[in-house]
Design a protein around this motif. Structure first.
Motif, PDB file in Angstrom:
ATOM      1  N   UNK A 174      27.760  10.114  28.063  1.00  0.00           N
ATOM      2  CA  UNK A 174      26.885  10.285  26.911  1.00  0.00           C
ATOM      3  C   UNK A 174      26.601   8.920  26.293  1.00  0.00           C
ATOM      4  N   UNK A 175      25.671   8.848  25.353  1.00  0.00           N
ATOM      5  CA  UNK A 175      25.442   7.583  24.644  1.00  0.00           C
ATOM      6  C   UNK A 175      26.525   7.278  23.612  1.00  0.00           C
ATOM      7  N   UNK A 176      27.465   8.198  23.403  1.00  0.00           N
ATOM      8  CA  UNK A 176      28.500   8.027  22.383  1.00  0.00           C
ATOM      9  C   UNK A 176      29.790   7.551  23.033  1.00  0.00           C
ATOM     10  N   UNK A 177      29.698   6.444  23.725  1.00  0.00           N
ATOM     11  CA  UNK A 177      30.818   5.958  24.520  1.00  0.00           C
ATOM     12  C   UNK A 177      31.388   4.678  23.927  1.00  0.00           C
ATOM     13  N   UNK A 178      32.490   4.223  24.525  1.00  0.00           N
ATOM     14  CA  UNK A 178      33.102   2.950  24.148  1.00  0.00           C
ATOM     15  C   UNK A 178      32.519   1.784  24.937  1.00  0.00           C
ATOM     16  N   UNK A 179      31.619   2.080  25.864  1.00  0.00           N
ATOM     17  CA  UNK A 179      31.073   1.059  26.747  1.00  0.00           C
ATOM     18  C   UNK A 179      29.806   0.467  26.144  1.00  0.00           C
ATOM     19  N   UNK A 180      29.782  -0.843  25.964  1.00  0.00           N
ATOM     20  CA  UNK A 180      28.614  -1.511  25.402  1.00  0.00           C
ATOM     21  C   UNK A 180      28.631  -2.976  25.790  1.00  0.00           C
ATOM     22  N   UNK A 181      27.457  -3.573  25.774  1.00  0.00           N
ATOM     23  CA  UNK A 181      27.342  -5.004  26.077  1.00  0.00           C
ATOM     24  C   UNK A 181      26.745  -5.746  24.887  1.00  0.00           C
ATOM     25  N   UNK A 182      27.433  -6.803  24.421  1.00  0.00           N
ATOM     26  CA  UNK A 182      26.830  -7.634  23.376  1.00  0.00           C
ATOM     27  C   UNK A 182      25.693  -8.457  23.960  1.00  0.00           C
ATOM     28  N   UNK A 183      24.644  -8.622  23.200  1.00  0.00           N
ATOM     29  CA  UNK A 183      23.501  -9.395  23.666  1.00  0.00           C
ATOM     30  C   UNK A 183      23.575 -10.821  23.134  1.00  0.00           C
ATOM     31  N   UNK A 184      23.139 -11.822  23.905  1.00  0.00           N
ATOM     32  CA  UNK A 184      23.171 -13.207  23.421  1.00  0.00           C
ATOM     33  C   UNK A 184      22.257 -13.362  22.219  1.00  0.00           C
ATOM     34  N   UNK A 185      22.587 -14.264  21.290  1.00  0.00           N
ATOM     35  CA  UNK A 185      21.807 -14.402  20.047  1.00  0.00           C
ATOM     36  C   UNK A 185      20.319 -14.608  20.270  1.00  0.00           C
ATOM     37  N   UNK A 186      19.925 -15.340  21.321  1.00  0.00           N
ATOM     38  CA  UNK A 186      18.503 -15.594  21.538  1.00  0.00           C
ATOM     39  C   UNK A 186      17.803 -14.421  22.210  1.00  0.00           C
ATOM     40  N   UNK A 187      18.562 -13.376  22.599  1.00  0.00           N
ATOM     41  CA  UNK A 187      17.975 -12.177  23.189  1.00  0.00           C
ATOM     42  C   UNK A 187      18.623 -10.932  22.562  1.00  0.00           C
ATOM     43  N   UNK A 188      18.796 -10.972  21.275  1.00  0.00           N
ATOM     44  CA  UNK A 188      19.431  -9.840  20.601  1.00  0.00           C
ATOM     45  C   UNK A 188      18.358  -8.878  20.112  1.00  0.00           C
ATOM     46  N   UNK A 189      17.995  -8.943  18.838  1.00  0.00           N
ATOM     47  CA  UNK A 189      16.987  -8.039  18.344  1.00  0.00           C
ATOM     48  C   UNK A 189      16.774  -8.181  16.858  1.00  0.00           C
ATOM     49  N   UNK A 190      15.791  -7.442  16.371  1.00  0.00           N
ATOM     50  CA  UNK A 190      15.404  -7.444  14.967  1.00  0.00           C
ATOM     51  C   UNK A 190      14.897  -6.066  14.617  1.00  0.00           C
ATOM     52  N   UNK A 191      15.164  -5.611  13.389  1.00  0.00           N
ATOM     53  CA  UNK A 191      14.481  -4.420  12.901  1.00  0.00           C
ATOM     54  C   UNK A 191      14.357  -4.497  11.390  1.00  0.00           C
ATOM     55  N   UNK A 192      13.344  -3.832  10.880  1.00  0.00           N
ATOM     56  CA  UNK A 192      13.180  -3.591   9.448  1.00  0.00           C
ATOM     57  C   UNK A 192      12.543  -2.210   9.313  1.00  0.00           C
ATOM     58  N   UNK A 193      13.171  -1.346   8.552  1.00  0.00           N
ATOM     59  CA  UNK A 193      12.640   0.002   8.377  1.00  0.00           C
ATOM     60  C   UNK A 193      12.645   0.376   6.911  1.00  0.00           C
ATOM     61  N   UNK A 194      11.593   1.060   6.497  1.00  0.00           N
ATOM     62  CA  UNK A 194      11.466   1.588   5.144  1.00  0.00           C
ATOM     63  C   UNK A 194      11.449   3.101   5.223  1.00  0.00           C
ATOM     64  N   UNK A 195      12.304   3.751   4.436  1.00  0.00           N
ATOM     65  CA  UNK A 195      12.424   5.205   4.434  1.00  0.00           C
ATOM     66  C   UNK A 195      12.023   5.735   3.064  1.00  0.00           C
ATOM     67  N   UNK A 196      11.068   6.646   3.027  1.00  0.00           N
ATOM     68  CA  UNK A 196      10.586   7.272   1.800  1.00  0.00           C
ATOM     69  C   UNK A 196      10.947   8.753   1.864  1.00  0.00           C
ATOM     70  N   UNK A 197      11.851   9.157   1.002  1.00  0.00           N
ATOM     71  CA  UNK A 197      12.411  10.505   0.997  1.00  0.00           C
ATOM     72  C   UNK A 197      11.834  11.283  -0.187  1.00  0.00           C
ATOM     73  N   UNK A 198      11.006  12.289   0.099  1.00  0.00           N
ATOM     74  CA  UNK A 198      10.334  13.040  -0.967  1.00  0.00           C
ATOM     75  C   UNK A 198      10.858  14.459  -1.143  1.00  0.00           C
ATOM     76  N   UNK A 199      11.638  14.939  -0.201  1.00  0.00           N
ATOM     77  CA  UNK A 199      12.171  16.302  -0.307  1.00  0.00           C
ATOM     78  C   UNK A 199      13.662  16.284  -0.033  1.00  0.00           C
TER      79      UNK A 199
END
Length: 325
Positions: free
Chosen positions: A118-143
């Motif tokens: 499953x995706x909920x495992x202990x197995x993972x690979x760290x990514x090098x800083x120059x090939x890691x990632x970025x995100x920005x998310x805005x959540x608007x909760x009305x209900x």
């Protein structure tokens, strides 16, 4: 000991995650704003690409062989819609851990692991800083509660900017299309944008294979996936910013181990992290269809990984408003 009835081990995509009925964006966006969150992680910080693998089973969540909990049969009994029933039969870990895939100790008195990858495992690979990632998310909760009708019938909104890499160096980008409400028994997602509450574990919302975790903000939605600047897929995705559930060795904590003390966390000074999963679920006008995510990352078995699970370990909560009008 493992029971094998009715399970196929090949890739085990049927052990993956969340699925939703396809719908147009829908919903009246003019309602008052209840909660808002803005979360991001800058490029160059710690990011992990999670690999498929088995998952340890929490006694608190799944019980014992003599008294099993979170099995599939009683949950299916609550489902009236045939498409959703079929979906849960194919992807049971959306709501349960079916007994045939649970291993036990030698005495058969306790469960040990859910043996299917499953995706909920202990197995993972760290990514090098120059090939890691970025995100920005805005959540608007009305209900505060899920809305009746189709899963797209929600006034909640999400904005997303993101890019990240796989361990082979391929660059991914997501474009958010619309919010969805997972149509599963027991799920309570506040209209598809969820702020300030508890998910997973014993809550009934989200896969029980994840531990119960305090969640600052979360969303479920449909995204377009781009790899190396080419659009390759449209799938259901889920993002959540939670208390830290990864230990120093990057193993995923059990419910009994939560909350983790600062010294036990993967990054001791970090109080929260963000999970981003792109699921092997294709939305269609007829309903959700199981279909592997079209990733570019080849696993050791020669097949491409059928889901994406990114962990952003040094995120920041830029804005978090509760009860704003």
């Amino acid at each position: 000991m493992m029971h094998k009835t009715g399970f196929k081990a090949a890739m085990c995509l049927a052990t993956l995650l969340f699925a939703m009925e396809a719908s147009a964006a829908g919903g009246d966006k003019s309602g008052p704003l209840i909660n808002k969150a803005v979360i991001q992680q800058e490029a160059g910080k710690t990011v992990y690409w999670v690999l498929p693998g088995p998952r340890q089973l929490s006694k608190e969540v799944f019980g014992t062989p003599d008294n099993p909990k979170r099995t599939l049969k009683p949950i299916l009994a609550e489902v009236n819609k045939p498409p959703i029933r079929e979906l849960l039969q194919k992807l049971p870990v959306l709501v349960a851990a079916p007994e045939p895939a649970r291993k036990t100790n030698e005495a058969e008195t306790e469960y040990t692991v859910f043996s299917q990858p499953t995706p909920f495992s202990d197995k993972a690979r760290p990514l090098p800083p120059d090939q890691s990632g970025f995100f920005r998310t805005t959540l608007l909760d009305r209900v505060a509660e899920d809305q009746p009708g189709k899963p797209g019938n929600t006034p909640d909104e999400v904005q997303l900017e993101s890019w990240f890499h796989d361990p082979a160096g391929n660059k991914y980008r997501l474009e958010f299309d619309h919010v969805v409400q997972p149509p599963f028994p027991g799920y309570e997602t506040q209209g598809g944008v969820f702020i300030d509450g508890w998910l997973h574990g014993t809550t009934g919302t989200g896969s029980p294979l994840m531990p119960k975790e305090y969640t600052r903000a979360a969303w479920w939605g449909v995204v377009d996936l781009y790899i190396n600047d080419e659009k390759v897929d449209t799938k259901v995705a889920h993002l959540m910013t939670t208390e830290v559930v990864r230990k120093r060795d990057y193993s995923l904590a059990l419910d009994e181990e939560m909350p983790l003390e600062s010294s036990e966390r993967h990054i001791p000074d970090q109080e929260h992290h963000t999970h981003l999963i792109v699921m092997p679920i294709k939305p269609t006008p007829q309903g959700p269809v199981f279909e592997p995510v079209n990733t570019a990352f080849e696993l050791s078995n020669g097949k491409n990984q059928p889901f994406i699970h990114m962990m952003f370990e040094e995120d920041s909560i830029v804005e978090w408003q509760l009860g704003s009008q």
